[in-house]
Design an enzyme around this catalytic site. Structure first.
Site, mmCIF file in Angstrom:
data_model
loop_
_atom_site.group_PDB
_atom_site.id
_atom_site.type_symbol
_atom_site.label_atom_id
_atom_site.label_comp_id
_atom_site.label_asym_id
_atom_site.label_seq_id
_atom_site.Cartn_x
_atom_site.Cartn_y
_atom_site.Cartn_z
ATOM 1 N N GLY A 113 -16.980 10.485 21.213
ATOM 2 C CA GLY A 113 -17.348 10.700 19.817
ATOM 3 C C GLY A 113 -16.901 9.577 18.888
ATOM 4 O O GLY A 113 -16.389 9.843 17.794
ATOM 5 N N SER A 148 -18.708 7.588 17.159
ATOM 6 C CA SER A 148 -19.492 7.578 15.914
ATOM 7 C C SER A 148 -18.903 8.570 14.910
ATOM 8 O O SER A 148 -18.747 8.250 13.729
ATOM 9 C CB SER A 148 -20.944 7.983 16.183
ATOM 10 O OG SER A 148 -21.463 7.236 17.235
ATOM 11 N N ALA A 195 -15.831 9.816 14.919
ATOM 12 C CA ALA A 195 -14.478 9.406 14.510
ATOM 13 C C ALA A 195 -14.575 8.305 13.452
ATOM 14 O O ALA A 195 -13.834 8.324 12.459
ATOM 15 C CB ALA A 195 -13.687 8.928 15.729
ATOM 16 N N ASP A 227 -18.212 17.549 16.641
ATOM 17 C CA ASP A 227 -17.363 16.378 16.875
ATOM 18 C C ASP A 227 -16.694 15.908 15.578
ATOM 19 O O ASP A 227 -15.570 15.402 15.584
ATOM 20 C CB ASP A 227 -18.135 15.245 17.553
ATOM 21 C CG ASP A 227 -19.582 15.160 17.102
ATOM 22 O OD1 ASP A 227 -19.944 15.869 16.130
ATOM 23 O OD2 ASP A 227 -20.341 14.395 17.692
#
Ligand code: PMV
Length: 326
Positions: free
Chosen positions: A111, A113, A115, A156
């Site tokens: 994840g 993107s 974060a 996410d």
């Protein structure tokens, strides 16, 4: 007022409920202790600058008035669009420079993107001293993901923002931290990267073709998630493992499993794991296994022998946080 700030957000792994979560069912996601950090600095000049060497972005610069416009390289999209959405919402015209450094590869499916999106919103709110409620924070981050990918449940983002292990209902309708202390999880990377929106759209198309069948599958996954939530809280790992296997069977039915994922999953089960499944959209990325401590070494060895790369992670870590404030 601070001029420079460094923040970091954790990566994530889906424990239960991927795909069904896009169709309104709950999922369970956990944060991992591999983080993506972002340094942000205010600039006098009205420009947007980004250095993100992990995703091949070097010396990227554009006028603030052009942010979010034109052809945006893939590696810059999430930071740039999060910046556009944040500045537009709060009517800010200041220039900013960002630099990202990741502890994990963007191909792992941890994840990156999300974060980087969460990091950007956090850094801008700190730099420009704008207090955001959890709800406002999540909305800007979620809008960014939808602007770019067009699809996605946002679990996410919840993991990157709040950390812990979370019971989640899209789009942030329920974000319930389960407050787990530990989880004996083993992670195996397939070495194969698959595009999440492509798989989500593939499942959507099949769900339109076979509405009754797919509804039944999503409902069964939802039942597994509810049982898993209770079993995780009770630390009934035998049951959690069995539920992982059940969830994996249904993910296979949805058509998102792959040969290499199966190979690693069966290797882990045969070596004594309580259970194993893919984590995320499928096709590749990572698989996860839950194993008793005395079987951990054997399971890790089996995953490696089957062609996977074991990634050492701790789960239930802290959400986005300020690392440094100058
Ligand atoms: O591939 P990942 O780790 O980003 O997970 C995708 C999970 C899906 O449920 C398939 C999509 C989503 O946004 O929830």
């Amino acid at each position: 007022m601070s001029k420079q700030i460094t923040v970091s957000a954790p990566g994530k792994l889906v424990l239960f409920g991927e795909h069904a979560v896009v169709h309104g069912k709950p999922c369970i996601v956990t944060s991992v202790n591999q983080r993506l950090s972002l340094k942000a600095e205010k600039l006098e000049e009205a420009v947007f600058e980004l250095e993100a060497p992990d995703v091949d972005i070097k010396g990227y610069k554009k006028a603030l008035t052009d942010v979010g416009k034109g052809d945006i390289p893939k590696g810059a999209q999430f930071v740039e669009l999060a910046t556009r959405n944040f500045l537009a919402k709060h009517k800010i015209k200041g220039g900013v420079r960002f630099e990202t450094v990741s502890q994990f590869k963007s191909t792992f499916g941890f994840g990156s993107s999300s974060a980087s999106t969460v990091d950007t919103v956090k850094a801008l709110s700190e730099l420009f001293k704008i207090k955001l409620s959890n709800d406002e924070f999540f909305k800007i981050a979620y809008k960014t993901v939808i602007d770019i990918a067009g699809v996605g449940s946002g679990f996410d983002l919840a993991a990157a923002t709040f950390g812990d292990t979370i019971y989640y209902v899209y789009p942030g309708k329920i974000i319930e931290p389960l407050k787990l202390k530990s989880l004996p999880l083993i992670v195996g990377y397939t070495g194969v990267k698959f595009d999440t929106p492509t798989l989500v759209k593939q499942v959507n198309a099949s769900a339109l073709k076979y509405p009754v069948l797919y509804k039944t599958i999503f409902n069964q996954i939802a039942l597994i998630v509810e049982d898993a939530k209770t079993a995780l809280k009770k630390k009934d790992y035998q049951k959690v493992g069995e539920l992982m296997n059940l969830n994996q069977g249904l993910l296979d039915t949805l058509g998102v499993n792959s040969g290499i994922l199966s190979k690693l999953i069966y290797a882990a089960r045969d070596a004594g794991a309580y259970g194993a499944k893919l984590s995320g959209a499928g096709g590749g990325d990572c698989m996860i296994a839950l194993a008793p401590e005395n079987k951990r070494a054997a399971v890790e060895k089996a995953i490696t022998a089957a062609g996977g790369q074991v990634i050492q992670v701790e789960v239930n870590t802290q959400g986005v946080k300020v690392e440094k404030n100058d």
